[in-house]
Structures are given as C-alpha cells and as structure tokens.
Motif scaffolding. Structure first.
Motif, PDB file in Angstrom:
ATOM      1  N   HIS A 102       0.827  -1.210   0.000  1.00  0.00           N
ATOM      2  CA  HIS A 102       0.000   0.000   0.000  1.00  0.00           C
ATOM      3  C   HIS A 102       0.862   1.261   0.000  1.00  0.00           C
ATOM      4  N   LEU A 103       1.945   1.260   0.767  1.00  0.00           N
ATOM      5  CA  LEU A 103       2.832   2.418   0.768  1.00  0.00           C
ATOM      6  C   LEU A 103       3.508   2.599  -0.581  1.00  0.00           C
ATOM      7  N   ALA A 104       4.031   1.495  -1.133  1.00  0.00           N
ATOM      8  CA  ALA A 104       4.772   1.570  -2.393  1.00  0.00           C
ATOM      9  C   ALA A 104       3.905   2.069  -3.545  1.00  0.00           C
ATOM     10  N   SER A 105       2.594   1.840  -3.465  1.00  0.00           N
ATOM     11  CA  SER A 105       1.702   2.251  -4.546  1.00  0.00           C
ATOM     12  C   SER A 105       1.700   3.759  -4.759  1.00  0.00           C
ATOM     13  N   GLN A 106       2.093   4.513  -3.754  1.00  0.00           N
ATOM     14  CA  GLN A 106       2.097   5.974  -3.869  1.00  0.00           C
ATOM     15  C   GLN A 106       3.258   6.509  -4.694  1.00  0.00           C
ATOM     16  N   PHE A 107       4.269   5.682  -4.917  1.00  0.00           N
ATOM     17  CA  PHE A 107       5.502   6.185  -5.519  1.00  0.00           C
ATOM     18  C   PHE A 107       5.518   6.111  -7.039  1.00  0.00           C
ATOM     19  N   THR A 108       4.392   5.764  -7.642  1.00  0.00           N
ATOM     20  CA  THR A 108       4.278   5.911  -9.085  1.00  0.00           C
ATOM     21  C   THR A 108       4.280   7.387  -9.472  1.00  0.00           C
ATOM     22  N   ASP A 109       3.917   8.233  -8.523  1.00  0.00           N
ATOM     23  CA  ASP A 109       3.970   9.688  -8.701  1.00  0.00           C
ATOM     24  C   ASP A 109       5.350  10.163  -8.277  1.00  0.00           C
ATOM     25  N   ALA A 111       6.424  12.980  -7.775  1.00  0.00           N
ATOM     26  CA  ALA A 111       6.389  14.109  -6.853  1.00  0.00           C
ATOM     27  C   ALA A 111       6.317  13.663  -5.400  1.00  0.00           C
ATOM     28  N   VAL A 112       6.046  12.369  -5.159  1.00  0.00           N
ATOM     29  CA  VAL A 112       5.949  11.839  -3.803  1.00  0.00           C
ATOM     30  C   VAL A 112       7.351  11.472  -3.312  1.00  0.00           C
ATOM     31  N   ALA A 113       7.755  12.098  -2.216  1.00  0.00           N
ATOM     32  CA  ALA A 113       9.061  11.799  -1.617  1.00  0.00           C
ATOM     33  C   ALA A 113       8.961  10.694  -0.583  1.00  0.00           C
ATOM     34  N   GLY A 114       7.800  10.607   0.077  1.00  0.00           N
ATOM     35  CA  GLY A 114       7.663   9.609   1.131  1.00  0.00           C
ATOM     36  C   GLY A 114       6.206   9.378   1.486  1.00  0.00           C
ATOM     37  N   ALA A 115       5.982   8.342   2.273  1.00  0.00           N
ATOM     38  CA  ALA A 115       4.618   7.989   2.679  1.00  0.00           C
ATOM     39  C   ALA A 115       4.653   7.277   4.022  1.00  0.00           C
ATOM     40  N   GLY A 116       3.521   7.299   4.686  1.00  0.00           N
ATOM     41  CA  GLY A 116       3.374   6.601   5.957  1.00  0.00           C
ATOM     42  C   GLY A 116       1.947   6.123   6.103  1.00  0.00           C
ATOM     43  N   GLY A 117       1.744   5.154   6.983  1.00  0.00           N
ATOM     44  CA  GLY A 117       0.419   4.580   7.126  1.00  0.00           C
ATOM     45  C   GLY A 117      -0.152   4.695   8.519  1.00  0.00           C
ATOM     46  N   SER A 118      -1.220   3.965   8.733  1.00  0.00           N
ATOM     47  CA  SER A 118      -1.928   3.978  10.014  1.00  0.00           C
ATOM     48  C   SER A 118      -1.185   3.117  11.035  1.00  0.00           C
ATOM     49  N   ILE A 119      -1.117   3.610  12.260  1.00  0.00           N
ATOM     50  CA  ILE A 119      -0.483   2.872  13.354  1.00  0.00           C
ATOM     51  C   ILE A 119      -1.547   2.604  14.411  1.00  0.00           C
ATOM     52  N   ARG A 120      -1.815   1.327  14.670  1.00  0.00           N
ATOM     53  CA  ARG A 120      -2.841   0.942  15.639  1.00  0.00           C
ATOM     54  C   ARG A 120      -2.190   0.471  16.937  1.00  0.00           C
ATOM     55  N   PRO A 121      -2.831   0.763  18.074  1.00  0.00           N
ATOM     56  CA  PRO A 121      -2.244   0.346  19.353  1.00  0.00           C
ATOM     57  C   PRO A 121      -2.480  -1.135  19.645  1.00  0.00           C
ATOM     58  N   ALA A 122      -1.457  -1.795  20.160  1.00  0.00           N
ATOM     59  CA  ALA A 122      -1.590  -3.162  20.660  1.00  0.00           C
ATOM     60  C   ALA A 122      -1.363  -3.080  22.168  1.00  0.00           C
TER      61      ALA A 122
END
Length: 310
Positions: A102-109, A111-122
C-alpha cells in the motif's frame, strides 16, 4: 507473488525487546509484496548484535556505525540499503501483510518523496479510560484528526514510513543525535520530513490502508508516562523549531491546538453531561493537562535556549 524494490530497516537496541524484534522481522518477511531485503541494525550492543546475527535468518544484521540513538541507527541501515525505496519499522511493531504494498503504490507519482500509514495500538493490558482519541499519539499511534483516506500530509512517523532513497540521501538522512535516546523523545521523523520537503519539493502521503500495530506496554499506559510524554513533546517541538528555517512554521501543531483539542474538550464534556459515561469528563481534563504539560515543556526549553543577558 511479485516483490518490490524496497529495503526495510529495523533499528533495535535492547535484549528486552528480543521477542518483539522477532515478531517485527517475521512480519517484514511475510509481506504480500516481499521487500528486496530486510536490514536489522543494532545500536551499540555487542551481545545483541551477536545474537541477532546468529539467530535471525533471512535478514542482514549490522552494527550502528553512527552515534547512539534511533536516528543514527536508522541511518546506518538506510545508507547500507541499495533499493530505490527505503521503509522503516520499529522493533516493537507488527506490519500487516499489505503494509508495504500500500505504501509503495504511492511512488508511481515522482512528486511523492515519502509515505506513511496507520499505526494501531496493541495494548498489553487495556486502553486507559481517561485517554482521548485525539491524544493517542502519546503512545505512538494514529489519533483523531488524521486523514481517513489517502491524503497529502506534512509529515509521517518513522515507525512505518517509506521514503525515496535519493531524497533521503539528499538531506543526509535523520539528524544524528536528534531523536529518541533514553528519556529524550524528540520529533526526528517530523524534522526529517520537513527537511526533505524543503530540499526536494517532494510531497508526503498518508495511506490509512497501510497498517502496522505498535506495542503499548503497561508502563506506557499510566497517567505519569502520559504527562512526561507531553512535556517531552513540548521541549522537542521547541528544539525542532530552532532547527527550521525562519519561514517554516509549525502550522500543523498550531491548527491542532486551536481546533482539534478544543473540540475534544467540548465533545467529551457534552458526552459526560448527557450521561454517556463519567470517563468522558476524565478525557476532557486529560486534554487540558496535556496542553499544560506540553506548554510547560516548551517554556522550559525556550528558557534553556535563551542566552543570558549581559
């Protein structure tokens, strides 16, 4: 199953997290779109380095060649990596199988330098009743007020970020010596994101579908830890502000203080008066305490940076 050109870097420093580290490595290797390599970096701990090199299979194990701390540790792994993209996981996290893809899918653009996702508590025990959704960042997880769909964002967290190697290298990586070390908890990931955006013009994306889980042990579920974390955040943001160009303001933090937190107080007080549970009143008080602790920390740091007169 097709892999992607990503190196995953996992910093670690203590034998106390050995079992957690093993879970993290297992989740990194089990991605639906496998990484090119997984790199574990040990922060100035010879015994842990030898154990990791002996017992962890399918990964590269390195010793931190930079200064002690999470920033230098991550840099050692990132500068060893040769993939186009570099992803980071903390040693107390578990990545869901689709996290990397899911993160890697953003880098087809480009202009995208980086990405991050959702962090859930355990939660090791349970979530404290007094903890508002808006302050879940104090235990290192996503909080109320963040985007609910893919969106451009000012910064992401290092616990599950992905960045272009060329953008990371252009700014020299994380600022070594600035970040998490002992009781100090400074926003090295925010500082990195701002520096990369300023240097490259690249954008950061938030991808909620990309999920990791972050351990929250019992000792981080106490009100005492919560206040210390808010205090440290106040000091850390002042320290970070001193590193930023004068025209680069902390607008995200100002918006959070002016809009998100006041709404949290009002909403929880309303819920408490309507009989939806006394814990809502506790959450309203907690928000006020958080602002006070962060403000006090910021004031202490401001005074520490003020040169003496005369």
């Amino acid at each position: 199953m097709t892999g992607i050109d990503v190196s995953i870097v996992i910093p670690t420093h203590s034998e106390r997290r050995w079992e957690s580290l093993r879970r993290t490595v297992k989740s990194a290797l089990a991605q639906e779109k496998p990484p090119t390599e997984v790199i574990v970096v040990v922060d100035h701990n010879a015994a842990l380095f030898e154990r990791a090199r002996t017992e962890l299979s399918g990964v590269t194990v390195l010793e931190n060649t930079s200064v002690r701390g999470a920033s230098g540790n991550r840099n050692t792994g990132a500068f060893h990596a040769r993939s186009e993209l570099i992803a980071f996981l903390d040693d107390d996290t578990v990545a869901h199988p689709g996290w990397l893809g899911h993160l890697a899918s953003q880098f087809t653009d480009r202009a995208v330098a980086g990405a991050g996702g959702s962090i859930r508590p355990a939660w090791e025990h349970h979530r404290p009743a007094w903890m508002p959704d808006e302050l879940l960042w104090t235990v290192g997880v996503s909080y109320e007020g963040m985007p609910t769909a893919v969106a451009e964002i000012r910064n992401v967290w290092s616990a599950g970020m992905m960045v272009r190697r060329e953008a990371f290298a252009a700014v020299g990586g994380f600022r070594a010596g600035f970040g998490k070390l002992g009781d100090e908890n400074r926003p090295e990931d925010t500082e990195l994101c701002l520096r990369i955006s300023a240097e490259t013009g690249g954008r950061w994306m938030y991808v909620p579908e990309s999920v990791i889980e972050h351990d929250v042990p019992v000792d981080r579920s106490t009100f005492r830890f919560f206040l210390r974390r808010c205090y440290a955040e106040g000091r850390g943001k002042v320290q970070m502000s001193a590193l930023l160009p004068r025209d680069q303001k902390l607008g995200t933090e100002q918006d959070y203080l002016r809009r998100v937190l006041p709404r949290a107080v009002v909403r929880n007080l309303a819920a408490a008066t309507m009989g939806r549970g006394g814990f809502h009143a506790l959450r309203a008080v907690t928000v006020i305490a958080a602002v006070a602790a962060a403000g006090f920390g910021g004031g202490v740091e401001t005074l520490a940076q003020t040169p003496p007169r005369g």
